[in-house]
Scaffold this active site. Sequence first.
Site, mmCIF file in Angstrom:
data_model
loop_
_atom_site.group_PDB
_atom_site.id
_atom_site.type_symbol
_atom_site.label_atom_id
_atom_site.label_comp_id
_atom_site.label_asym_id
_atom_site.label_seq_id
_atom_site.Cartn_x
_atom_site.Cartn_y
_atom_site.Cartn_z
ATOM 1 C CG HIS A 78 -12.784 7.302 -24.866
ATOM 2 N ND1 HIS A 78 -12.937 7.823 -26.129
ATOM 3 C CD2 HIS A 78 -13.777 7.864 -24.111
ATOM 4 C CE1 HIS A 78 -13.961 8.662 -26.138
ATOM 5 N NE2 HIS A 78 -14.478 8.707 -24.920
ATOM 6 C CG HIS A 235 -19.491 7.313 -25.170
ATOM 7 N ND1 HIS A 235 -18.359 6.654 -25.625
ATOM 8 C CD2 HIS A 235 -19.083 8.574 -24.842
ATOM 9 C CE1 HIS A 235 -17.327 7.472 -25.573
ATOM 10 N NE2 HIS A 235 -17.738 8.646 -25.094
ATOM 11 C CG ASP A 239 -17.247 9.653 -21.538
ATOM 12 O OD1 ASP A 239 -16.267 9.166 -22.133
ATOM 13 O OD2 ASP A 239 -18.027 10.470 -22.077
ATOM 14 C CG HIS A 262 -15.843 14.209 -19.008
ATOM 15 N ND1 HIS A 262 -15.509 12.871 -18.939
ATOM 16 C CD2 HIS A 262 -16.045 14.494 -20.317
ATOM 17 C CE1 HIS A 262 -15.515 12.359 -20.166
ATOM 18 N NE2 HIS A 262 -15.845 13.321 -21.014
#
Length: 309
Positions: A78, A235, A239, A262
């Site tokens: 973030h 969001h 990421d 991720h």
Amino acid sequence: MRNQQTLASTVTCSGVGLHSGQSASITLRPAPPDTGIVFVNRSADVDAYLPVSIEHKIPTELCTAIKGNGFQVQTIEHLLAALSGMDIDNAFIEVTATEVPVMDGSAAPFVRLIQSAGIVSQERKQSFLKIMAPIEITDGSKRVRIEPSPTPRITYSIHYDHPLIKTQTYDYDCSVGTFENEIAEARTFGFLQEVQALWARGLGKGGTLDNTVVLSGDGIVNQSGLRFDDEFVRHKILDLIGDFSLLGMPFIGHIVADRSGHALHTRLVQQILSQPDKWVLLNAESSEVTVHSNPYSTSRQPAVALQAS
């Protein structure tokens, strides 16, 4: 194309780590041209420096982490998204713990921190990695791909069997203003049963309704509601922007992600750097990341070369 940028002054913020639940502070400091983004551990007798780079990434669950030079720091995505989204190319990040504070679960507090510090242009051109041929990573139904584009873009799709999410797709044209207005405020999220399972495993100790959107079976637990109807996919873009900071420079290309996360984001970064025949560098003036032995010194020493293979 543009010049490199750094912060105009030093700023600090504090909070708790999302997974550790421990108190943590970060201090952002200006850095010279070609430094990149570098974490600094000042808890030892001698400062230790850890450049944000894919070569320092370590396997973790539910966050992005890097390790090297005797320390590690996790849940960095973030903060990195805020720096990247605000076009900050060079900065030192001093850390007091092994995890970046989660703040409200979005990048917005870090954006405000950067704005309070101010942004200055530096007398060095910023290099861009321009994609010339597609590169794709797949894992079952999950995939992420980067392909040629005249401008940096991200198209992200997510699919969840939940009435508030279902299928969400968002097209993001990368720019500072769009990041501030459309991406930075989107918070991390999780499902109630998964959050409870994380707590049972000793993870997510710092997670609260103040920093995580928690979904129940047919709605959300947070009384404050959502910031956007499609906050969830926004969001995921946040990421990805943070994870792509491990590339070491801005990219020019179109990233298309579907059910990604991720692990796939960072695998794509690795694949890009391992296939230099599929990209070119624009406005490259130096091939090295440099780090001060003393942040306040004017002498400079070479540190980590950008890895292209």
